[in-house]
Design a protein around this motif. Structure first.
Motif, PDB file in Angstrom:
ATOM      1  N   CYS A  76       3.330 -59.461  -9.950  1.00  0.00           N
ATOM      2  CA  CYS A  76       3.320 -60.067 -11.132  1.00  0.00           C
ATOM      3  C   CYS A  76       4.462 -60.084 -11.990  1.00  0.00           C
ATOM      4  O   CYS A  76       5.195 -59.100 -11.968  1.00  0.00           O
ATOM      5  N   LYS A  77       4.321 -60.861 -13.033  1.00  0.00           N
ATOM      6  CA  LYS A  77       5.336 -61.030 -14.120  1.00  0.00           C
ATOM      7  C   LYS A  77       4.726 -61.668 -15.122  1.00  0.00           C
ATOM      8  O   LYS A  77       4.402 -62.661 -15.115  1.00  0.00           O
ATOM      9  N   HIS A  78       4.849 -60.715 -16.625  1.00  0.00           N
ATOM     10  CA  HIS A  78       4.380 -61.389 -17.587  1.00  0.00           C
ATOM     11  C   HIS A  78       4.950 -60.490 -18.652  1.00  0.00           C
ATOM     12  O   HIS A  78       5.299 -59.267 -18.505  1.00  0.00           O
ATOM     13  N   CYS A 138       5.405 -52.156 -17.015  1.00  0.00           N
ATOM     14  CA  CYS A 138       6.016 -53.362 -16.578  1.00  0.00           C
ATOM     15  C   CYS A 138       7.146 -53.557 -17.846  1.00  0.00           C
ATOM     16  O   CYS A 138       7.942 -54.443 -17.557  1.00  0.00           O
ATOM     17  N   VAL A 144       8.184 -57.339 -14.584  1.00  0.00           N
ATOM     18  CA  VAL A 144       7.834 -57.501 -13.194  1.00  0.00           C
ATOM     19  C   VAL A 144       7.145 -56.346 -12.755  1.00  0.00           C
ATOM     20  O   VAL A 144       7.763 -55.115 -12.958  1.00  0.00           O
ATOM     21  N   LYS A 165      -1.664 -67.584 -10.533  1.00  0.00           N
ATOM     22  CA  LYS A 165      -0.491 -68.590 -10.270  1.00  0.00           C
ATOM     23  C   LYS A 165      -0.787 -69.605 -11.109  1.00  0.00           C
ATOM     24  O   LYS A 165       0.319 -70.003 -11.886  1.00  0.00           O
ATOM     25  N   GLU A 168       0.835 -68.619 -14.422  1.00  0.00           N
ATOM     26  CA  GLU A 168       2.171 -68.141 -14.282  1.00  0.00           C
ATOM     27  C   GLU A 168       2.457 -66.815 -14.534  1.00  0.00           C
ATOM     28  O   GLU A 168       3.367 -66.252 -14.962  1.00  0.00           O
ATOM     29  N   PHE A 171       3.880 -63.409  -9.519  1.00  0.00           N
ATOM     30  CA  PHE A 171       5.417 -63.485  -9.378  1.00  0.00           C
ATOM     31  C   PHE A 171       5.808 -64.109  -8.051  1.00  0.00           C
ATOM     32  O   PHE A 171       5.356 -63.525  -7.227  1.00  0.00           O
ATOM     33  N   LYS A 173       8.954 -65.992  -6.654  1.00  0.00           N
ATOM     34  CA  LYS A 173      10.333 -66.304  -6.731  1.00  0.00           C
ATOM     35  C   LYS A 173      10.610 -67.704  -6.124  1.00  0.00           C
ATOM     36  O   LYS A 173      10.534 -68.201  -4.996  1.00  0.00           O
TER      37      LYS A 173
END
Length: 173
Positions: A76-78, A138, A144, A165, A168, A171, A173
């Protein structure tokens, strides 16, 4: 009761609980200070007792309520602003967050046990971050991170992936 006997009884007490138990609650049960319990837990863990520390307290790994569920690791990324949304998305779909893992440039892999299975757990985690003015792991990696999630069915797992997803957060790429 001597210290060795207390530690054995602490293990038995944790075996009887399927949810994390705070050091304060254990201390009250055994009539000692919270700091004594923290030391006892450290000694038990050093002797290979499978005790995990979560934001809500200690739990024996073999008591964890994920043992009959499937697990998978997701990336994940946020930003910090999306942390609650990530947690809610996962638990609202019947899944749970077991841990968070980041890859640190100096220390390598760092992980933290979360044990978040409901909005109540998520809210408590968020409150603890705020109260302690702590940063989520994170923050060390630009947002990330990995999560080990548990899920009751493939359908629930796919739903979580799809929604993360869409938001958003997943994660890719």
């Amino acid at each position: 009761m001597d210290a060795a006997q207390r530690r054995q009884e602490i293990l038995e007490f944790l075996k009887q609980n399927n949810q994390p138990v705070s050091a304060s609650k254990i201390a009250s049960r055994f009539g000692v200070s919270r700091q004594i319990i923290v030391g006892d837990i450290a000694l038990l863990r050093a002797s290979n007792a499978a005790i995990s520390a979560t934001p809500r307290g200690y739990i024996l790994d073999d008591n964890d309520d994920i043992t009959n569920r499937c697990t998978h690791t997701i990336a994940c990324k946020h930003s910090r602003d999306n942390l609650a949304e990530e947690l809610y998305t996962i638990v609202d779909n019947g899944c749970g967050l077991i841990d968070v893992i980041v890859e640190h440039a100096v220390y390598g892999q760092i992980s933290g046990r979360l044990h978040i299975f409901s909005r109540y757990d998520a809210d408590n985690f968020m409150k603890k971050l705020a109260k302690d003015q702590a940063s989520p792991l994170c923050d060390l990696t630009g947002g990330v991170h990995l999560h080990t999630i548990s899920y009751p069915s493939e359908e629930a797992y796919r739903r979580v992936l799809s929604q993360l997803k869409e938001k958003e957060i997943l994660f890719i790429k």
